[in-house]
Design a protein around this motif. Sequence first.
Motif, PDB file in Angstrom:
ATOM      1  N   PHE A   1      26.805 -58.977 -67.034  1.00  0.00           N
ATOM      2  CA  PHE A   1      26.359 -59.275 -68.202  1.00  0.00           C
ATOM      3  C   PHE A   1      25.138 -58.409 -69.142  1.00  0.00           C
ATOM      4  O   PHE A   1      25.426 -58.862 -70.276  1.00  0.00           O
ATOM      5  N   SER A   2      25.027 -57.183 -69.016  1.00  0.00           N
ATOM      6  CA  SER A   2      24.055 -56.288 -69.720  1.00  0.00           C
ATOM      7  C   SER A   2      25.373 -56.035 -70.436  1.00  0.00           C
ATOM      8  O   SER A   2      25.344 -55.523 -71.893  1.00  0.00           O
ATOM      9  N   ASP A   3      26.637 -55.582 -70.337  1.00  0.00           N
ATOM     10  CA  ASP A   3      27.942 -54.571 -70.983  1.00  0.00           C
ATOM     11  C   ASP A   3      29.363 -55.838 -71.710  1.00  0.00           C
ATOM     12  O   ASP A   3      29.419 -55.531 -72.243  1.00  0.00           O
ATOM     13  N   TYR A   4      29.489 -56.704 -70.495  1.00  0.00           N
ATOM     14  CA  TYR A   4      30.154 -58.078 -70.660  1.00  0.00           C
ATOM     15  C   TYR A   4      29.626 -59.012 -71.817  1.00  0.00           C
ATOM     16  O   TYR A   4      30.142 -59.071 -72.562  1.00  0.00           O
ATOM     17  N   VAL A   5      28.749 -59.716 -71.387  1.00  0.00           N
ATOM     18  CA  VAL A   5      28.076 -60.527 -71.919  1.00  0.00           C
ATOM     19  C   VAL A   5      26.950 -60.036 -72.983  1.00  0.00           C
ATOM     20  O   VAL A   5      27.297 -60.564 -74.129  1.00  0.00           O
ATOM     21  N   LEU A   6      26.608 -59.483 -72.758  1.00  0.00           N
ATOM     22  CA  LEU A   6      26.114 -58.681 -74.349  1.00  0.00           C
ATOM     23  C   LEU A   6      26.057 -58.129 -75.055  1.00  0.00           C
ATOM     24  O   LEU A   6      26.061 -57.929 -76.706  1.00  0.00           O
ATOM     25  N   GLY A   7      26.891 -57.015 -74.381  1.00  0.00           N
ATOM     26  CA  GLY A   7      27.866 -55.906 -75.268  1.00  0.00           C
ATOM     27  C   GLY A   7      26.985 -54.686 -75.482  1.00  0.00           C
ATOM     28  O   GLY A   7      26.493 -54.227 -76.432  1.00  0.00           O
ATOM     29  N   LEU A   8      26.110 -54.961 -74.838  1.00  0.00           N
ATOM     30  CA  LEU A   8      24.969 -53.109 -74.604  1.00  0.00           C
ATOM     31  C   LEU A   8      26.253 -51.942 -74.364  1.00  0.00           C
ATOM     32  O   LEU A   8      25.206 -51.139 -74.865  1.00  0.00           O
ATOM     33  N   ARG A   9      26.742 -51.969 -73.696  1.00  0.00           N
ATOM     34  CA  ARG A   9      27.228 -50.864 -73.525  1.00  0.00           C
ATOM     35  C   ARG A   9      28.130 -50.180 -74.835  1.00  0.00           C
ATOM     36  O   ARG A   9      28.617 -49.923 -75.723  1.00  0.00           O
ATOM     37  N   GLY A  10      27.481 -48.750 -74.895  1.00  0.00           N
ATOM     38  CA  GLY A  10      27.495 -48.470 -76.546  1.00  0.00           C
ATOM     39  C   GLY A  10      27.179 -48.211 -77.655  1.00  0.00           C
ATOM     40  O   GLY A  10      27.181 -47.713 -78.793  1.00  0.00           O
ATOM     41  N   ALA A  11      26.251 -49.922 -77.153  1.00  0.00           N
ATOM     42  CA  ALA A  11      26.073 -50.217 -78.683  1.00  0.00           C
ATOM     43  C   ALA A  11      24.267 -49.002 -79.244  1.00  0.00           C
ATOM     44  O   ALA A  11      23.294 -49.289 -77.943  1.00  0.00           O
ATOM     45  N   THR A  12      24.348 -49.039 -80.647  1.00  0.00           N
ATOM     46  CA  THR A  12      23.181 -48.344 -81.371  1.00  0.00           C
ATOM     47  C   THR A  12      22.361 -48.772 -82.159  1.00  0.00           C
ATOM     48  O   THR A  12      23.281 -49.641 -82.879  1.00  0.00           O
ATOM     49  N   TRP A  13      21.893 -47.569 -82.418  1.00  0.00           N
ATOM     50  CA  TRP A  13      21.039 -49.221 -84.383  1.00  0.00           C
ATOM     51  C   TRP A  13      22.493 -48.658 -85.458  1.00  0.00           C
ATOM     52  O   TRP A  13      22.570 -49.859 -86.079  1.00  0.00           O
ATOM     53  N   GLU A  14      22.775 -47.649 -84.930  1.00  0.00           N
ATOM     54  CA  GLU A  14      24.035 -47.790 -86.398  1.00  0.00           C
ATOM     55  C   GLU A  14      25.555 -48.568 -85.815  1.00  0.00           C
ATOM     56  O   GLU A  14      26.197 -48.747 -87.343  1.00  0.00           O
ATOM     57  N   ASN A  15      25.847 -48.829 -84.901  1.00  0.00           N
ATOM     58  CA  ASN A  15      26.861 -49.730 -84.442  1.00  0.00           C
ATOM     59  C   ASN A  15      26.646 -50.108 -83.428  1.00  0.00           C
ATOM     60  O   ASN A  15      26.705 -50.208 -81.925  1.00  0.00           O
ATOM     61  N   PHE A  16      26.821 -52.195 -84.391  1.00  0.00           N
ATOM     62  CA  PHE A  16      26.570 -52.702 -83.160  1.00  0.00           C
ATOM     63  C   PHE A  16      27.743 -53.167 -82.247  1.00  0.00           C
ATOM     64  O   PHE A  16      27.632 -54.468 -81.919  1.00  0.00           O
TER      65      PHE A  16
END
Length: 141
Positions: free
Chosen positions: A76-91
């Motif tokens: 859920f967090s990595d694929y659905v929300l796409g949060l892996r590797g996400a930062t404020w500079e790179n959404f």
Amino acid sequence: MLISTDCYSNLQDMKCQQDSNKTQIFYNKTCMAIHRVCSSFSYNDGNTTHCWGGPNGETKSLGELYDRVLSSEEYFSDYVLGLRGATWENFGGIRWELFGCLTLAWIVCFLCLVRGIQTIGKVVYFTALFPYVILTILLVR
């Protein structure tokens, strides 16, 4: 029925330990040797509950060294929300499948409003019954 993270991890730990006479634990989605897990956190050696010989000669439990995450939570967090590797500079990039679904929903809303009240009843019949059709197809499959 939901299985808590600790319960799931304990089940995986027990399976790994039965297969290897308590020399392995469940770590990083697989059974790994305990000394490899401890050495990855800069500890000399360990057992099924603790790692010792770390920086400053300290001993820590495995629960303090890393957090266990259920595969469903990770999906859920990595694929659905796409949060892996996400930062404020790179959404990250555009999620095209989500963009397509949102566009389709807005097109249906627009067409309902343009065509008037008569079509809204037909759309309601479709949107109310379509999920049951899909669930029946999945049940048969």
